[in-house]
Design an enzyme around this catalytic site. Sequence first.
Site, PDB file in Angstrom:
ATOM      1  CD  GLU A  60     -45.602  -1.797 -34.166  1.00 21.47           C
ATOM      2  OE1 GLU A  60     -45.709  -2.190 -32.989  1.00 21.47           O
ATOM      3  OE2 GLU A  60     -44.616  -2.057 -34.907  1.00 21.47           O
ATOM      4  CG  HIS A 129     -42.042   1.533 -24.145  1.00 17.71           C
ATOM      5  ND1 HIS A 129     -40.695   1.321 -24.284  1.00 17.71           N
ATOM      6  CD2 HIS A 129     -42.659   0.452 -24.661  1.00 17.71           C
ATOM      7  CE1 HIS A 129     -40.499   0.142 -24.872  1.00 17.71           C
ATOM      8  NE2 HIS A 129     -41.677  -0.398 -25.101  1.00 17.71           N
TER       9      HIS A 129
END
Length: 326
Positions: A60, A129
């Site tokens: 990322e 998550h």
Amino acid sequence: MAEIAYWEAIRRAHDEELAHDRMVIAMGEDIGVAGGTYKATSGLYQKYGADRIIDTPISENSYTGIGIGASMAGMRPIIEIMSINFALLALDTLINAAAKIRYMSGGRASCPIVMRTPGGTAHQLAAQHSARLARMFMSTPGLRVVTPRGPLDAYGMLKSAVRCNDPVIIIEHESMYNMRGEVPDTETFRPLEGAEIVRVGTDVTLIGYNYSVHLCLEAALKLAAMGVSAEVLDLRALRPIDRDTIRRSVEKTHKVVIAEEDEATVGVGSEIISVITEECFFALDAQPVRVHAADVPVPYNRQLEKAAIPNVDDVLAAALKVLGRV
């Protein structure tokens, strides 16, 4: 008007902006051949090719940094980060580069990049998550932060964000991708600023953003059955916050509940209460009440997960508290 799903609205916005401007590209993990974890880019790889729908490694910080550099060179990248938890890896490039480059260059450079990412609690995705990190981005000068509550905003805000010369963070919600709503058949843009009154009322203001707006709307229906007129305000944009709309609503109802799925500490709700006390403290007939998640990592166990996040009954109970009915 057509009724489409949240994910379809995002896909349509991608498609239209990619067709409108060859400088628009999309980057992210599994967004190409696979069409995205939530189908938001399905079919676009086949239509626009690998040069514009770019599957990236699981890195990322790297691909967000590449997107920021590309935006400074004239491109308009849409970066998808699969979960807002993983955006933590990209904070250096987003906060130290994207948010600051216009200011530090005296306006000579800009960074028209869009970062899309889902946050919030879905169904047993566990703590790594299920983060809600809106407060982290909204505290950063130089970023715009928006939270579309339904397909119309998901479509129109993405289109506006792509054409904006500021870096824009779009925070979606993992539980909303199959939510359906009407979107005009013609091209439509939605503003990146300004709260919206989505239900008019006179007795109490319920303030939410993203998924929590729907909790407020459901609670308002239950309150209506009790003879209470609740006004529901969708913040829409967390940076900048629409202080004027918040103030006007509270001055009308004199009571307020702020609902969010995030934890309370240093959260969006805290900021909204600060706005209210600064702008219209003497309009209040009762202390503001926050509805928020438990101050724990989101559990994997389904029953514990449900217990850790707010629901409609929590918003209802908070409203009854400020109304003095409990």
